[in-house]
Design an enzyme around this catalytic site. Sequence first.
Site, PDB file in Angstrom:
ATOM      1  N   LYS A  44      10.746  51.141  58.616  1.00 57.25           N
ATOM      2  CA  LYS A  44      11.924  51.270  59.463  1.00 57.25           C
ATOM      3  C   LYS A  44      13.120  51.892  58.742  1.00 57.25           C
ATOM      4  O   LYS A  44      14.084  52.309  59.386  1.00 57.25           O
ATOM      5  CB  LYS A  44      12.316  49.905  60.033  1.00 57.25           C
ATOM      6  CG  LYS A  44      11.379  49.375  61.101  1.00 57.25           C
ATOM      7  CD  LYS A  44      11.468  50.174  62.387  1.00 57.25           C
ATOM      8  CE  LYS A  44      10.717  49.502  63.517  1.00 57.25           C
ATOM      9  NZ  LYS A  44      10.866  50.228  64.801  1.00 57.25           N
ATOM     10  N   SER A 278       1.763  43.212  60.389  1.00 57.79           N
ATOM     11  CA  SER A 278       1.388  44.439  61.090  1.00 57.79           C
ATOM     12  C   SER A 278       0.498  45.316  60.225  1.00 57.79           C
ATOM     13  O   SER A 278      -0.382  46.017  60.747  1.00 57.79           O
ATOM     14  CB  SER A 278       2.631  45.204  61.545  1.00 57.79           C
ATOM     15  OG  SER A 278       3.535  45.391  60.479  1.00 57.79           O
TER      16      SER A 278
END
Length: 317
Positions: A44, A278
């Site tokens: 991110k 994830s």
Amino acid sequence: MYQSALEAIGHTPLVRLDRFTRNRDLQGTILAKLDYLNPGFSKKDRAALGAIEHAEAAGMLSPGQTVVELTSGNMGTGLAIVCSIRGYPFIAVMSRGNSPERARMMRALGAEVVLVDQTPGSIPGQVSGEDLELVELEARRLTEKHGGFRVDQFRREGALLAHYRTTGPEIWSQADGHLDGFCDFLGSGGTYAGVTRFLKEKNKAIQCYAIEPEGAAAVSGEDVTSPDHPIQGGGYAIPDLAFLRDVPVDGYLTVSGEEARLAARALAAEEGIFGGYSAGANLAAAARLLAGEMRGRTIAIMICDSGLKYLSTDLFE
């Protein structure tokens, strides 16, 4: 020598997971993009930098203006870094269901962190779409209160373009074009969309798969029977992700929390790569593909964030 930590975002290694595949007699290759090695320990960071640069270029963000964003922690961490260096006050709005390490890290990086209570009956560590809706409402309120700029990572294209312009090209170049597939766990869908768009431009035959949690696969059109799951940062059971509307999906895969957990543990123990939930979901899905329809092929995955962000959870108990 870099002038700031922003220049250290991206250009992360691509690593073959040959020990993992060999230990399971899988035919083929898994290539892991180690984005947990970014300054904020997640992919991110790319999206945060891309979002702020896009807003600046478009004239949507004024000098010194407060930046506000909903986050599960990773986008907020990236924005805390970018905003600190670029001189923008930053407010991160996050559900209390996310691991507390994330809030502590954002505060350390200069962000104001606003934690939003989960819906009644929700389980800590398992953030649902309903929990996210409460966070969204608070983010809107704070944006209006402060006259702020809302990053809106689920809709504004700056985050997607960051992966189209950096992550996709890096994977293609590092793999020397020898790539048959890519799969990624869906959060906002920005990584999947950006990387897939680039890879498909290079070779339309590359198969790209979207991953969702078992019981919360709303994007693929399944009934949502279990919106609470431990894979933080995505799988919010949002049926219509804006970034996926014009991007092809060659197939959908579902991964259970336990499958993601076991794969993340194996990734750490067998490959020395300390990723989060994830990352485990991505690895479990890639292994399933190599055991089935993509046997003998080469598949790229993202190691989205660091296992350090999950030490208070059951991921590595």
